[in-house]
Design an enzyme around this catalytic site. Structure first.
Site, mmCIF file in Angstrom:
data_model
loop_
_atom_site.group_PDB
_atom_site.id
_atom_site.type_symbol
_atom_site.label_atom_id
_atom_site.label_comp_id
_atom_site.label_asym_id
_atom_site.label_seq_id
_atom_site.Cartn_x
_atom_site.Cartn_y
_atom_site.Cartn_z
ATOM 1 C CB THR A 218 -12.647 -4.703 3.007
ATOM 2 O OG1 THR A 218 -11.473 -5.344 3.531
ATOM 3 C CG2 THR A 218 -12.600 -4.737 1.491
ATOM 4 C CE LYS B 297 -3.823 -2.244 2.479
ATOM 5 N NZ LYS B 297 -3.155 -3.521 2.843
#
Length: 237
Positions: free
Chosen positions: A124, A71
């Site tokens: 999520t 990320k």
């Protein structure tokens, strides 16, 4: 410019098992147990900073596909230099936070390589209240779609999103980009810290190209059987 995407040839290649384990020794054991059933693994922060980067290189050198879930997000130059070195590691996938400048820098740095760059849309584990708490004016669904458009225009190879949004994302990015969905939980299983979860079969029906599953497999008493059950559910979609 378009980053490389990745087209899975079989259901087995569409299942990515997250090696969310504290040590390389435990990860090695999991890979041994899953040999012949799983061929694609995700390595994130927990394992990466416990010797997992060398383990990732070792697996990749033997032909195993590795999704390096870093990320990345920083100034353009720093992102680019990081991507250049990750290209040399032989990884299959790498995550970049879906900020336009960071994505464009990553795409340029990965040009000509086989590395599939994935844009992280919205975690999520986040719901609408979480979005408000960190100052976003969009709900998760709206921000995922906005970032999917930005990833497409930046030339990314794929997008990471909840399978709940995969169908809408697929309509935006078309058939060729990877749509990678974490937060996958078999029917009746514990959701853990995930808030926007979907079953394996529903994720496939929604247009996901790859499913990321960690705890339901690596925390199972019989990892091999757990992985096989998820593959069977994916085939039933």
């Amino acid at each position: 410019m378009q980053a490389k995407s990745i087209q899975a040839q079989s259901i087995q290649e569409r299942l990515i098992v997250g090696l969310d384990l504290p040590t390389v020794r435990e990860a090695e054991q999991a890979v041994r147990e899953l040999d012949g059933v799983v061929s694609f693994y995700k390595i994130g922060y927990q394992l990466a900073f416990a010797g997992g980067l060398d383990f990732a290189r070792e697996l990749a050198s033997g032909g195993t596909k590795i999704f390096l879930d870093m990320k990345l997000l920083d100034i353009d130059h720093t992102v680019a230099k990081g991507v250049e070195n990750i290209v040399k590691m032989g990884m299959t996938m790498l995550t970049i936070h879906a900020y336009p400048k960071a994505m464009r820098a990553a795409v340029e740095a990965a040009r000509g390589s086989d590395l599939c760059l994935l844009a992280v849309s919205v975690l999520t584990s986040m719901d609408e209240q979480d979005m408000i708490d960190v100052g976003y004016e969009y709900d998760p669904h709206t921000l995922v779609l906005r970032r999917s458009e930005q990833a497409l225009h930046a030339g990314m190879g794929g997008i990471v999103c909840s399978a709940a949004e995969a169908e809408a994302v697929r309509r935006i990015v078309g058939p060729d980009m990877a749509v990678v969905t974490p937060g996958i939980r078999p029917a009746g299983s514990d959701h853990g810290d995930q808030k926007r979860v979907v079953t394996p079969a529903q994720a496939i029906r929604n247009g996901a190209s790859h499913l990321v599953v960690a705890r339901p497999i690596v925390a199972a008493s019989d990892r091999r059987a757990a992985a096989q059950a998820i593959l069977d559910e994916m085939r039933s979609a």
